[in-house]
Design a protein around this motif. Structure first.
Motif, PDB file in Angstrom:
ATOM      1  N   LEU A  95     -34.946   0.302  28.127  1.00  0.00           N
ATOM      2  CA  LEU A  95     -34.066  -0.802  27.766  1.00  0.00           C
ATOM      3  C   LEU A  95     -32.622  -0.344  27.608  1.00  0.00           C
ATOM      4  CD1 LEU A  95     -36.317  -2.753  25.235  1.00  0.00           C
ATOM      5  CD2 LEU A  95     -35.684  -3.433  27.551  1.00  0.00           C
ATOM      6  N   LYS A  96     -32.417   0.845  27.059  1.00  0.00           N
ATOM      7  CA  LYS A  96     -31.065   1.369  26.912  1.00  0.00           C
ATOM      8  C   LYS A  96     -30.441   1.703  28.257  1.00  0.00           C
ATOM      9  CE  LYS A  96     -31.429   3.253  22.281  1.00  0.00           C
ATOM     10  NZ  LYS A  96     -31.456   4.462  21.452  1.00  0.00           N
ATOM     11  N   SER A  97     -31.249   2.166  29.188  1.00  0.00           N
ATOM     12  CA  SER A  97     -30.722   2.550  30.495  1.00  0.00           C
ATOM     13  C   SER A  97     -30.361   1.332  31.339  1.00  0.00           C
ATOM     14  CB  SER A  97     -31.723   3.426  31.251  1.00  0.00           C
ATOM     15  OG  SER A  97     -32.848   2.672  31.642  1.00  0.00           O
ATOM     16  N   LYS A  98     -30.942   0.191  31.033  1.00  0.00           N
ATOM     17  CA  LYS A  98     -30.634  -1.035  31.765  1.00  0.00           C
ATOM     18  C   LYS A  98     -29.442  -1.704  31.109  1.00  0.00           C
ATOM     19  CE  LYS A  98     -34.403  -3.241  34.118  1.00  0.00           C
ATOM     20  NZ  LYS A  98     -35.279  -4.395  34.135  1.00  0.00           N
ATOM     21  N   SER A  99     -28.299  -1.653  31.747  1.00  0.00           N
ATOM     22  CA  SER A  99     -27.129  -2.322  31.194  1.00  0.00           C
ATOM     23  C   SER A  99     -27.089  -3.745  31.723  1.00  0.00           C
ATOM     24  CB  SER A  99     -25.855  -1.571  31.566  1.00  0.00           C
ATOM     25  OG  SER A  99     -25.651  -1.619  32.955  1.00  0.00           O
ATOM     26  N   PRO A 100     -26.551  -4.671  30.926  1.00  0.00           N
ATOM     27  CA  PRO A 100     -26.516  -6.057  31.387  1.00  0.00           C
ATOM     28  C   PRO A 100     -25.644  -6.251  32.621  1.00  0.00           C
ATOM     29  CG  PRO A 100     -25.443  -5.828  29.243  1.00  0.00           C
ATOM     30  CD  PRO A 100     -26.023  -4.497  29.617  1.00  0.00           C
ATOM     31  N   SER A 101     -24.754  -5.319  32.901  1.00  0.00           N
ATOM     32  CA  SER A 101     -23.857  -5.463  34.042  1.00  0.00           C
ATOM     33  C   SER A 101     -24.541  -5.146  35.375  1.00  0.00           C
ATOM     34  CB  SER A 101     -22.633  -4.570  33.862  1.00  0.00           C
ATOM     35  OG  SER A 101     -23.022  -3.227  33.814  1.00  0.00           O
ATOM     36  N   THR A 102     -25.810  -4.754  35.350  1.00  0.00           N
ATOM     37  CA  THR A 102     -26.513  -4.472  36.594  1.00  0.00           C
ATOM     38  C   THR A 102     -26.903  -5.759  37.319  1.00  0.00           C
ATOM     39  OG1 THR A 102     -28.621  -4.306  35.444  1.00  0.00           O
ATOM     40  CG2 THR A 102     -27.426  -2.256  35.830  1.00  0.00           C
ATOM     41  N   LYS A 103     -26.876  -6.869  36.603  1.00  0.00           N
ATOM     42  CA  LYS A 103     -27.208  -8.148  37.221  1.00  0.00           C
ATOM     43  C   LYS A 103     -25.973  -8.706  37.901  1.00  0.00           C
ATOM     44  CE  LYS A 103     -29.936 -10.933  34.854  1.00  0.00           C
ATOM     45  NZ  LYS A 103     -30.421 -11.785  33.755  1.00  0.00           N
ATOM     46  N   GLN A 104     -26.169  -9.313  39.044  1.00  0.00           N
ATOM     47  CA  GLN A 104     -25.055  -9.928  39.744  1.00  0.00           C
ATOM     48  C   GLN A 104     -24.870 -11.377  39.298  1.00  0.00           C
ATOM     49  OE1 GLN A 104     -25.373  -9.974  43.998  1.00  0.00           O
ATOM     50  NE2 GLN A 104     -23.437 -11.011  44.279  1.00  0.00           N
ATOM     51  N   TRP A 105     -25.965 -12.055  38.994  1.00  0.00           N
ATOM     52  CA  TRP A 105     -25.907 -13.459  38.614  1.00  0.00           C
ATOM     53  C   TRP A 105     -26.435 -13.645  37.199  1.00  0.00           C
ATOM     54  CZ3 TRP A 105     -23.327 -16.621  41.740  1.00  0.00           C
ATOM     55  CH2 TRP A 105     -23.137 -16.216  43.064  1.00  0.00           C
ATOM     56  N   LEU A 106     -25.727 -14.439  36.402  1.00  0.00           N
ATOM     57  CA  LEU A 106     -26.125 -14.698  35.026  1.00  0.00           C
ATOM     58  C   LEU A 106     -26.414 -16.183  34.837  1.00  0.00           C
ATOM     59  CD1 LEU A 106     -23.354 -12.659  33.157  1.00  0.00           C
ATOM     60  CD2 LEU A 106     -25.649 -11.898  33.773  1.00  0.00           C
ATOM     61  N   LYS A 107     -27.351 -16.477  33.945  1.00  0.00           N
ATOM     62  CA  LYS A 107     -27.640 -17.860  33.588  1.00  0.00           C
ATOM     63  C   LYS A 107     -26.668 -18.297  32.490  1.00  0.00           C
ATOM     64  CE  LYS A 107     -32.553 -17.701  34.730  1.00  0.00           C
ATOM     65  NZ  LYS A 107     -33.910 -17.861  34.207  1.00  0.00           N
ATOM     66  N   ILE A 129     -30.960 -24.927  37.817  1.00  0.00           N
ATOM     67  CA  ILE A 129     -30.481 -23.799  37.007  1.00  0.00           C
ATOM     68  C   ILE A 129     -29.116 -23.380  37.530  1.00  0.00           C
ATOM     69  CG2 ILE A 129     -30.912 -21.428  36.260  1.00  0.00           C
ATOM     70  CD1 ILE A 129     -33.897 -21.984  36.673  1.00  0.00           C
ATOM     71  N   ILE A 130     -28.171 -23.230  36.597  1.00  0.00           N
ATOM     72  CA  ILE A 130     -26.813 -22.859  36.969  1.00  0.00           C
ATOM     73  C   ILE A 130     -26.658 -21.346  36.824  1.00  0.00           C
ATOM     74  CG2 ILE A 130     -24.376 -23.136  36.408  1.00  0.00           C
ATOM     75  CD1 ILE A 130     -25.073 -25.936  35.365  1.00  0.00           C
ATOM     76  N   TYR A 131     -26.127 -20.727  37.881  1.00  0.00           N
ATOM     77  CA  TYR A 131     -25.898 -19.287  37.891  1.00  0.00           C
ATOM     78  C   TYR A 131     -24.403 -19.008  38.044  1.00  0.00           C
ATOM     79  CZ  TYR A 131     -30.917 -18.851  38.696  1.00  0.00           C
ATOM     80  OH  TYR A 131     -32.268 -18.928  38.576  1.00  0.00           O
ATOM     81  N   TYR A 132     -23.961 -17.947  37.376  1.00  0.00           N
ATOM     82  CA  TYR A 132     -22.562 -17.538  37.425  1.00  0.00           C
ATOM     83  C   TYR A 132     -22.487 -16.109  37.943  1.00  0.00           C
ATOM     84  CZ  TYR A 132     -22.258 -21.469  34.225  1.00  0.00           C
ATOM     85  OH  TYR A 132     -22.363 -22.712  33.649  1.00  0.00           O
ATOM     86  N   ASN A 133     -21.503 -15.850  38.793  1.00  0.00           N
ATOM     87  CA  ASN A 133     -21.316 -14.507  39.342  1.00  0.00           C
ATOM     88  C   ASN A 133     -20.637 -13.634  38.288  1.00  0.00           C
ATOM     89  OD1 ASN A 133     -20.253 -12.226  40.745  1.00  0.00           O
ATOM     90  ND2 ASN A 133     -20.534 -13.335  42.649  1.00  0.00           N
ATOM     91  N   LEU A 134     -21.287 -12.547  37.923  1.00  0.00           N
ATOM     92  CA  LEU A 134     -20.770 -11.657  36.887  1.00  0.00           C
ATOM     93  C   LEU A 134     -19.409 -11.087  37.267  1.00  0.00           C
ATOM     94  CD1 LEU A 134     -21.103 -10.151  34.222  1.00  0.00           C
ATOM     95  CD2 LEU A 134     -22.364  -8.395  35.455  1.00  0.00           C
ATOM     96  N   GLU A 135     -19.219 -10.765  38.524  1.00  0.00           N
ATOM     97  CA  GLU A 135     -17.953 -10.186  38.983  1.00  0.00           C
ATOM     98  C   GLU A 135     -16.797 -11.171  38.758  1.00  0.00           C
ATOM     99  OE1 GLU A 135     -16.399  -8.772  43.259  1.00  0.00           O
ATOM    100  OE2 GLU A 135     -18.283  -7.837  42.611  1.00  0.00           O
ATOM    101  N   GLU A 136     -17.039 -12.457  39.018  1.00  0.00           N
ATOM    102  CA  GLU A 136     -16.006 -13.473  38.806  1.00  0.00           C
ATOM    103  C   GLU A 136     -15.689 -13.642  37.326  1.00  0.00           C
ATOM    104  OE1 GLU A 136     -16.424 -17.166  40.884  1.00  0.00           O
ATOM    105  OE2 GLU A 136     -17.191 -16.167  42.680  1.00  0.00           O
ATOM    106  N   ILE A 137     -16.702 -13.540  36.480  1.00  0.00           N
ATOM    107  CA  ILE A 137     -16.492 -13.641  35.033  1.00  0.00           C
ATOM    108  C   ILE A 137     -15.621 -12.479  34.568  1.00  0.00           C
ATOM    109  CG2 ILE A 137     -17.604 -13.556  32.774  1.00  0.00           C
ATOM    110  CD1 ILE A 137     -20.022 -14.952  34.127  1.00  0.00           C
ATOM    111  N   GLN A 138     -15.930 -11.282  35.065  1.00  0.00           N
ATOM    112  CA  GLN A 138     -15.142 -10.102  34.687  1.00  0.00           C
ATOM    113  C   GLN A 138     -13.694 -10.223  35.163  1.00  0.00           C
ATOM    114  OE1 GLN A 138     -17.731  -7.140  36.387  1.00  0.00           O
ATOM    115  NE2 GLN A 138     -18.796  -6.807  34.449  1.00  0.00           N
ATOM    116  N   LYS A 139     -13.473 -10.779  36.358  1.00  0.00           N
ATOM    117  CA  LYS A 139     -12.110 -10.995  36.863  1.00  0.00           C
ATOM    118  C   LYS A 139     -11.372 -11.997  35.979  1.00  0.00           C
ATOM    119  CE  LYS A 139     -13.011 -10.005  41.739  1.00  0.00           C
ATOM    120  NZ  LYS A 139     -13.128 -10.603  43.075  1.00  0.00           N
ATOM    121  N   MET A 140     -12.064 -13.029  35.534  1.00  0.00           N
ATOM    122  CA  MET A 140     -11.460 -14.045  34.698  1.00  0.00           C
ATOM    123  C   MET A 140     -11.000 -13.451  33.364  1.00  0.00           C
ATOM    124  SD  MET A 140     -13.189 -17.551  33.232  1.00  0.00           S
ATOM    125  CE  MET A 140     -14.008 -16.732  31.889  1.00  0.00           C
TER     126      MET A 140
END
Length: 98
Positions: free
Chosen positions: A41-53, A85-96
């Motif tokens: 669980l520690k090795s899995k960072s949340p940023s490994t996902k491309q799409w978030l709910k 289900i609505i998905y958001y691109n993590l990369e776009e969130i980080q840019k924002m």
């Protein structure tokens, strides 16, 4: 003919096929499993996902459902809707955020 017990080495112990496990053995195995799961669980960072709910985005940005909806409506945050289900691109969130 009898079955021949074959020793199995694990963690510097020799285990036999017909060996009984003690409570101490079971507790030790439980601790090993818990430690392995924690490490995974520690090795899995949340940023490994491309799409978030939506819930994940709200937790990440610490915003309410209404604020998230406003970000969608005014075009600040793009999204993709698949099967309700609505998905958001993590990369776009980080840019924002920058």
């Amino acid at each position: 003919m009898g079955t021949k017990e074959m020793p199995v080495a694990k963690n510097k112990r020799v285990l036999y096929q017909n060996q009984l496990a003690t409570l101490e053995d079971l507790l030790e195995v439980k601790e090993e499993i818990i430690n392995d799961l924690k490490a995974l669980l520690k090795s899995k960072s949340p940023s490994t996902k491309q799409w978030l709910k939506s819930k994940e985005v709200r937790e990440l940005l610490q915003i309410s459902p209404g604020t998230l909806q406003n970000l969608r409506i005014n075009g600040t945050l793009s999204y993709t809707k698949i099967g309700g289900i609505i998905y958001y691109n993590l990369e776009e969130i980080q840019k924002m955020l920058v």
